[in-house]
Design an enzyme around this catalytic site. Structure first.
Site, PDB file in Angstrom:
ATOM      1  N   SER A  40      -8.987   2.615   3.370  1.00 53.08           N
ATOM      2  CA  SER A  40      -8.017   3.209   2.476  1.00 53.08           C
ATOM      3  C   SER A  40      -7.126   2.189   1.757  1.00 53.08           C
ATOM      4  O   SER A  40      -6.451   2.537   0.795  1.00 53.08           O
ATOM      5  CB  SER A  40      -7.135   4.197   3.253  1.00 53.08           C
ATOM      6  OG  SER A  40      -6.423   3.548   4.285  1.00 53.08           O
ATOM      7  N   LYS A  84       0.834  -1.206   0.000  1.00 55.31           N
ATOM      8  CA  LYS A  84       0.000   0.000   0.000  1.00 55.31           C
ATOM      9  C   LYS A  84       0.872   1.261   0.000  1.00 55.31           C
ATOM     10  O   LYS A  84       1.897   1.329   0.687  1.00 55.31           O
ATOM     11  CB  LYS A  84      -0.902  -0.021   1.237  1.00 55.31           C
ATOM     12  CG  LYS A  84      -1.835   1.169   1.402  1.00 55.31           C
ATOM     13  CD  LYS A  84      -2.613   1.030   2.713  1.00 55.31           C
ATOM     14  CE  LYS A  84      -3.545   2.193   2.957  1.00 55.31           C
ATOM     15  NZ  LYS A  84      -4.261   2.059   4.255  1.00 55.31           N
ATOM     16  N   SER A  86      -9.801   0.512   7.389  1.00 57.53           N
ATOM     17  CA  SER A  86      -9.075   0.607   6.125  1.00 57.53           C
ATOM     18  C   SER A  86      -8.495  -0.698   5.615  1.00 57.53           C
ATOM     19  O   SER A  86      -8.098  -0.773   4.450  1.00 57.53           O
ATOM     20  CB  SER A  86      -7.951   1.645   6.242  1.00 57.53           C
ATOM     21  OG  SER A  86      -8.496   2.937   6.322  1.00 57.53           O
TER      22      SER A  86
END
Length: 488
Positions: free
Chosen positions: A157, A82, A181
């Protein structure tokens, strides 16, 4: 074996194939890169590549294997990370225009631990600006689309992370979670994710906070995403470590799972809309899994609840969450949020966020004391039950709504729950129930669809008993199946 067969194998299986010489690190990397080139344009999950560095690392991994050297558990396994984490060889933007060209000089600690275990990091995955939305769209890399339906969000996210897993681009991902997230994208994309107990995984090198900051935020964690619950534990064991300055005397030694047989687990289920909204079609997928458990002989109680006030718990969560987030805003932004929200109705999201951003240190400390009481209520609850099953958001993946990406847009957006427009920020309720109490939660697919979209649930467990939720997820996967391929 086709490329699709290889790229959709579980990480644990790929590690065994690499160890047995059935595939080389270079060959596996080639397969992943080829799949990214073919399918990523449709979903936009992988937003940066270090192909040269990855190929060099893969060749070195193959040479070390040939020498029969001492090798780590992920030796030769290619994967993505990520874009909140600093990774050398690529930018670390966190979806922010001001970090478009930021190239870190060192890996984030969790990334370094993965590399030390033999992983080969070849790409970065997309996210919302500042990792602060349940959609993954930003001005640097644009919009990530769901492999199940490109008109729907991947969540956020860690949305690019989950989409990359669902699309077969990577077997493992490193995500982070403060508002769901990890869990929300896993739910929306039909993969697995684990939000660890708070404080287990080092966050040095994670953005936010800005590059160079060393303090570890309350609530926030880093954790694994994968296509198998067994892979989650494999990765969690690698990235778990005591905080840097405490390692002289501290170490983290997680206890074993409470149970080893599925039928021995004491299971509570919270799957109604009395406290937090949940769409009936989504709730039905959880109910169906509960019936599977009962037929298997598992003891399930659907009326069990911790002795908390859900509304108060959510208020404490929002006060803590936006107290943390607000501290990172530039002063003019912080002042505008406070001024705009203080005139909003009591209990509204603009008012809750404004009050949290503008709170005093004394108010923040009072919320911390309230959280200590919550910790103990949950501890008592888990003396009677081993795990709690509950929704992750009110709905399955919803349509993209990214005309505006500013924080205020989230006050205006709506999601549809049982045919009615509901505040977008209600997406924080089910994740916040867990996060505010520092608890571990493993997100799993129910293997049931709503309008062609995957539906997941979170398995919540006692603080620092992460192996209990992971074991329950693994046993479910073994008995009922796990990841299903999207129609990409």
């Amino acid at each position: 074996m086709s490329a699709t067969d290889v790229t959709y194998r579980a990480a644990t299986e790929l590690a065994k194939m690499l160890a047995a010489g059935q595939i080389s690190a270079s060959e596996l990397l080639d397969e992943h890169l080829a799949r990214v080139r073919k399918f990523n344009p449709a979903v936009n999950a992988v937003v940066a590549l270090d192909e040269e560095g990855a190929r060099k690392a893969a060749r070195a991994a193959d040479e070390a294997r040939a020498r029969d050297a001492a090798l780590g558990p992920l030796h030769g396994l290619s994967m993505t990370i990520k874009d909140t984490f600093e990774v050398t060889g690529m930018t670390a933007t966190c979806g922010l225009e001001e970090l478009r060209d930021y190239r870190p000089a060192a890996d984030a600690e969790a990334v370094a631990r993965l590399r030390a275990a033999g992983a080969i990091v070849f790409g970065k995955t997309n996210l919302p600006p500042a990792a602060a939305d349940h959609q993954s769209c930003n001005p640097v890399f644009g919009l990530t689309r769901n492999p199940w339906n490109v008109e729907r969000t991947v969540g956020g996210s860690s949305g690019g992370s989950a989409a990359a897993l669902a699309a077969g681009f990577t077997p493992l991902e490193l995500g982070s979670d403060i508002g769901g997230s990890i869990r929300v994208p896993a739910h929306f994309c039909g993969v697995y994710g684990h939000k660890p107990s708070h404080g287990m995984v080092p966050l040095e090198g994670h953005i936010p906070p800005p590059p160079g900051h060393l303090s570890q935020p309350e609530l926030g964690v880093a954790g694994p995403l994968a296509r198998s619950a067994f892979d989650l534990e494999l990765m969690l064991d690698i990235i778990t470590a005591a905080p840097e300055l405490k390692r002289t005397a501290f170490r983290i030694d997680l206890p074993p799972a409470r149970r080893s047989n599925l039928s021995d687990f004491r299971v509570a289920v919270w799957n109604d809309a009395s406290a937090y909204p949940v769409d009936s079609a989504y709730a039905a997928t959880i109910d169906a899994l509960v019936e599977d458990l009962r037929r298997f002989g598992v003891r399930v109680v659907t009326a069990a609840r911790p002795a908390i006030d859900p509304a108060q718990s959510f208020r404490i969560y929002m006060q803590t969450l936006f107290g943390i987030i607000g501290a990172g805003f530039p002063p003019p932004v912080r002042e505008a949020i406070v001024a705009g929200g203080r005139t909003a109705p009591e209990g509204s999201y603009p008012r809750m966020v404004a009050d949290a951003v503008g709170q005093s240190l004394a108010e923040f400390a009072a919320a911390a004391e309230q959280r200590e009481h919550l910790f103990r209520v949950w501890r008592d609850f888990f003396t009677r039950y081993d795990v709690l099953l509950c929704p992750i958001t009110p709905t399955v993946a919803f349509p993209h709504d990214v005309a505006r990406l500013d924080m205020a847009a989230q006050f205006d957006r709506r999601i549809v729950v049982n045919g009615k427009a509901t505040p977008y920020m209600d997406n924080l309720m089910w994740p916040g129930l867990v996060t505010v109490a520092n608890l571990p939660a493993t997100a799993i697919p129910t293997r049931r669809l709503v309008d062609g979209l995957p539906a997941g649930l979170q398995i919540v467990g006692p603080y620092l008993e992460d192996r209990t939720t992971l074991k329950f997820a693994q046993l479910l996967e073994r008995e009922f199946g796990g990841f299903m391929l999207p129609p990409l």
